[in-house]
Design a protein around this motif. Sequence first.
Motif, PDB file in Angstrom:
ATOM      1  N   ASN A 163     -46.325  30.262   9.958  1.00 47.03           N
ATOM      2  CA  ASN A 163     -46.903  31.560  10.349  1.00 47.03           C
ATOM      3  C   ASN A 163     -47.452  31.526  11.774  1.00 47.03           C
ATOM      4  O   ASN A 163     -48.538  32.026  12.051  1.00 47.03           O
ATOM      5  CB  ASN A 163     -48.001  32.008   9.379  1.00 47.03           C
ATOM      6  CG  ASN A 163     -47.444  32.520   8.088  1.00 47.03           C
ATOM      7  OD1 ASN A 163     -46.271  32.901   8.011  1.00 47.03           O
ATOM      8  ND2 ASN A 163     -48.251  32.531   7.051  1.00 47.03           N
ATOM      9  N   LYS A 164     -46.688  30.930  12.682  1.00 50.84           N
ATOM     10  CA  LYS A 164     -47.097  30.831  14.083  1.00 50.84           C
ATOM     11  C   LYS A 164     -45.972  31.299  14.985  1.00 50.84           C
ATOM     12  O   LYS A 164     -44.816  31.369  14.576  1.00 50.84           O
ATOM     13  CB  LYS A 164     -47.483  29.396  14.429  1.00 50.84           C
ATOM     14  CG  LYS A 164     -48.727  28.935  13.708  1.00 50.84           C
ATOM     15  CD  LYS A 164     -49.201  27.612  14.181  1.00 50.84           C
ATOM     16  CE  LYS A 164     -50.494  27.272  13.457  1.00 50.84           C
ATOM     17  NZ  LYS A 164     -51.296  26.324  14.181  1.00 50.84           N
ATOM     18  N   ALA A 165     -46.326  31.610  16.225  1.00 55.29           N
ATOM     19  CA  ALA A 165     -45.340  32.019  17.217  1.00 55.29           C
ATOM     20  C   ALA A 165     -45.667  31.363  18.545  1.00 55.29           C
ATOM     21  O   ALA A 165     -46.832  31.082  18.844  1.00 55.29           O
ATOM     22  CB  ALA A 165     -45.350  33.535  17.376  1.00 55.29           C
ATOM     23  N   ILE A 166     -44.638  31.116  19.345  1.00 51.01           N
ATOM     24  CA  ILE A 166     -44.818  30.575  20.692  1.00 51.01           C
ATOM     25  C   ILE A 166     -44.630  31.739  21.653  1.00 51.01           C
ATOM     26  O   ILE A 166     -43.573  32.374  21.676  1.00 51.01           O
ATOM     27  CB  ILE A 166     -43.825  29.446  20.973  1.00 51.01           C
ATOM     28  CG1 ILE A 166     -44.083  28.283  20.010  1.00 51.01           C
ATOM     29  CG2 ILE A 166     -43.932  28.988  22.418  1.00 51.01           C
ATOM     30  CD1 ILE A 166     -43.092  27.156  20.098  1.00 51.01           C
ATOM     31  N   VAL A 167     -45.688  32.035  22.431  1.00 47.94           N
ATOM     32  CA  VAL A 167     -45.691  33.168  23.348  1.00 47.94           C
ATOM     33  C   VAL A 167     -45.651  32.638  24.776  1.00 47.94           C
ATOM     34  O   VAL A 167     -46.398  31.718  25.130  1.00 47.94           O
ATOM     35  CB  VAL A 167     -46.938  34.050  23.132  1.00 47.94           C
ATOM     36  CG1 VAL A 167     -46.915  35.247  24.057  1.00 47.94           C
ATOM     37  CG2 VAL A 167     -47.035  34.493  21.688  1.00 47.94           C
ATOM     38  N   GLU A 168     -44.794  33.229  25.598  1.00 48.44           N
ATOM     39  CA  GLU A 168     -44.579  32.801  26.974  1.00 48.44           C
ATOM     40  C   GLU A 168     -45.866  32.927  27.798  1.00 48.44           C
ATOM     41  O   GLU A 168     -46.448  34.011  27.891  1.00 48.44           O
ATOM     42  CB  GLU A 168     -43.485  33.680  27.584  1.00 48.44           C
ATOM     43  CG  GLU A 168     -42.988  33.229  28.919  1.00 48.44           C
ATOM     44  CD  GLU A 168     -41.832  34.079  29.399  1.00 48.44           C
ATOM     45  OE1 GLU A 168     -40.932  33.510  30.017  1.00 48.44           O
ATOM     46  OE2 GLU A 168     -41.833  35.297  29.151  1.00 48.44           O
ATOM     47  N   GLY A 169     -46.332  31.818  28.370  1.00 49.84           N
ATOM     48  CA  GLY A 169     -47.493  31.810  29.255  1.00 49.84           C
ATOM     49  C   GLY A 169     -48.842  31.863  28.564  1.00 49.84           C
ATOM     50  O   GLY A 169     -49.866  31.975  29.227  1.00 49.84           O
ATOM     51  N   VAL A 170     -48.876  31.785  27.239  1.00 50.61           N
ATOM     52  CA  VAL A 170     -50.135  31.865  26.492  1.00 50.61           C
ATOM     53  C   VAL A 170     -50.352  30.554  25.744  1.00 50.61           C
ATOM     54  O   VAL A 170     -49.410  29.950  25.254  1.00 50.61           O
ATOM     55  CB  VAL A 170     -50.098  33.046  25.490  1.00 50.61           C
ATOM     56  CG1 VAL A 170     -51.354  33.099  24.654  1.00 50.61           C
ATOM     57  CG2 VAL A 170     -49.917  34.351  26.243  1.00 50.61           C
ATOM     58  N   ASN A 171     -51.610  30.114  25.663  1.00 52.74           N
ATOM     59  CA  ASN A 171     -51.987  28.902  24.940  1.00 52.74           C
ATOM     60  C   ASN A 171     -51.298  27.675  25.530  1.00 52.74           C
ATOM     61  O   ASN A 171     -50.692  26.878  24.825  1.00 52.74           O
ATOM     62  CB  ASN A 171     -51.669  29.056  23.442  1.00 52.74           C
ATOM     63  CG  ASN A 171     -52.445  28.083  22.579  1.00 52.74           C
ATOM     64  OD1 ASN A 171     -53.447  27.527  23.013  1.00 52.74           O
ATOM     65  ND2 ASN A 171     -51.983  27.873  21.375  1.00 52.74           N
ATOM     66  N   MET A 172     -51.401  27.521  26.857  1.00 52.32           N
ATOM     67  CA  MET A 172     -50.780  26.401  27.565  1.00 52.32           C
ATOM     68  C   MET A 172     -51.557  25.112  27.296  1.00 52.32           C
ATOM     69  O   MET A 172     -52.787  25.108  27.303  1.00 52.32           O
ATOM     70  CB  MET A 172     -50.746  26.666  29.067  1.00 52.32           C
ATOM     71  CG  MET A 172     -49.937  27.886  29.458  1.00 52.32           C
ATOM     72  SD  MET A 172     -48.210  27.766  29.090  1.00 52.32           S
ATOM     73  CE  MET A 172     -47.663  26.701  30.376  1.00 52.32           C
ATOM     74  N   ILE A 173     -50.804  24.028  27.052  1.00 51.71           N
ATOM     75  CA  ILE A 173     -51.405  22.714  26.854  1.00 51.71           C
ATOM     76  C   ILE A 173     -50.789  21.734  27.838  1.00 51.71           C
ATOM     77  O   ILE A 173     -49.702  21.978  28.368  1.00 51.71           O
ATOM     78  CB  ILE A 173     -51.203  22.195  25.408  1.00 51.71           C
ATOM     79  CG1 ILE A 173     -49.715  22.100  25.064  1.00 51.71           C
ATOM     80  CG2 ILE A 173     -51.951  23.051  24.410  1.00 51.71           C
ATOM     81  CD1 ILE A 173     -49.425  21.317  23.816  1.00 51.71           C
ATOM     82  N   SER A 174     -51.487  20.636  28.093  1.00 55.82           N
ATOM     83  CA  SER A 174     -50.961  19.567  28.936  1.00 55.82           C
ATOM     84  C   SER A 174     -50.469  18.457  28.033  1.00 55.82           C
ATOM     85  O   SER A 174     -51.240  17.884  27.258  1.00 55.82           O
ATOM     86  CB  SER A 174     -52.049  19.032  29.860  1.00 55.82           C
ATOM     87  OG  SER A 174     -52.511  20.047  30.709  1.00 55.82           O
ATOM     88  N   LYS A 175     -49.188  18.155  28.106  1.00 55.48           N
ATOM     89  CA  LYS A 175     -48.596  17.111  27.273  1.00 55.48           C
ATOM     90  C   LYS A 175     -48.241  15.927  28.157  1.00 55.48           C
ATOM     91  O   LYS A 175     -47.568  16.092  29.171  1.00 55.48           O
ATOM     92  CB  LYS A 175     -47.347  17.656  26.572  1.00 55.48           C
ATOM     93  CG  LYS A 175     -46.722  16.665  25.620  1.00 55.48           C
ATOM     94  CD  LYS A 175     -45.707  17.357  24.746  1.00 55.48           C
ATOM     95  CE  LYS A 175     -44.995  16.402  23.830  1.00 55.48           C
ATOM     96  NZ  LYS A 175     -45.841  15.740  22.878  1.00 55.48           N
TER      97      LYS A 175
END
Length: 103
Positions: free
Chosen positions: A33-45
């Motif tokens: 129940n999740k979505a990946i949105v462009e430019g939102v919730n950025m993390i450093s990997k």
Amino acid sequence: MKLKIKSGDLVRVIAGDHKGQEGKVLRVLRDKNKAIVEGVNMISKHTKPSAQNPQGGIVKKEAPIHISNIQIVDAKAKTTTKVGFKMEGDKKVRFSKKSNQVL
């Protein structure tokens, strides 16, 4: 459960740290129940050097955000809207509850 958000939709974050940000849905993770949105919730990997990335280092990428924290933006009304389903002929379509337009 039927999800009302699909990849390619323009959405706005309505809750959480990134509230107010807008972006296009890149991918929907139905099982979580999740979505990946462009430019939102950025993390450093942190990545190890590999054949594709010989340098390695820190890579910025989008992390999934819960479906309940995002809402579709209506193109006509320029605000967030709820989504409904209706039958048009023999086809089931999604529509905006604010402007009554097919999405």
